[in-house]
Design an enzyme around this catalytic site. Sequence first.
Site, mmCIF file in Angstrom:
data_model
loop_
_atom_site.group_PDB
_atom_site.id
_atom_site.type_symbol
_atom_site.label_atom_id
_atom_site.label_comp_id
_atom_site.label_asym_id
_atom_site.label_seq_id
_atom_site.Cartn_x
_atom_site.Cartn_y
_atom_site.Cartn_z
ATOM 1 N N ILE A 61 0.773 4.619 71.182
ATOM 2 C CA ILE A 61 1.724 5.683 71.238
ATOM 3 C C ILE A 61 0.964 7.186 70.811
ATOM 4 O O ILE A 61 0.214 7.304 70.116
ATOM 5 C CB ILE A 61 3.095 5.535 70.606
ATOM 6 N N SER A 62 1.523 8.159 71.564
ATOM 7 C CA SER A 62 0.442 9.483 71.456
ATOM 8 C C SER A 62 0.891 9.987 70.177
ATOM 9 O O SER A 62 1.885 9.699 69.441
ATOM 10 C CB SER A 62 0.775 10.595 72.437
#
Length: 218
Positions: A61-62
């Site tokens: 997840i960024s």
Amino acid sequence: MSWRCHGQNYAELVSNLQKHGILSSPEAAAAMSKIDRKLFVPEDGLPYNDAPQVIGFGATISAPHMHGYCLSLLADHLKPGMSVLDVGSGSGYLTAVFGLMVGETGRTVGVEHIPELVDRSIVAIKQTPASYLLDKDHLNIYVADGKLGYVDGAPYDAIHVGAAAAVLPDALVDQLKLNGRMVIPVGTSSQDLVIVDKLADGSIRKTVEMGVRYVPLV
């Protein structure tokens, strides 16, 4: 600057993103504040650190600052009633935020090539205020090849790509509406976050926003 955005809790994280000018859209900030990142990060992760988190299957997840930038860049194309495609939807976190922004009069589609992540993302979204959008079929996440987009829902006002394409995929450009916008990381060893605007006459304008580092779009 991004490291300054770490939060002791989610509200502080969102506030710090706003304070440092990263999350510049009030509408995006309001939607983001309702979708707790903790639900989309493994229990042993650090959901409120401004850094990418591993979510399994070679995916991440960024970092929150990248989500903040992308939301702000797309905000004018995420108004209620608009349509959005989230390519490489992964954890489903940003898909849920998009869903709240376009609402039940809009359409939110996520595509992810890893079935387990699709299943996990749906479970997570069901724990958020975006759950009703799933129930009403206004938000859907499909197992699909992100490079091909999702033609059945096209065209889209906004397209977000959460992994780096080696080259700009023609299929995604084709699925943009006139006056639509895509934000996509492009490159291999060196990557740029590229804004792709489809103008009213159908021509394409590309703008390099910043250098980035994403997992590859496969």
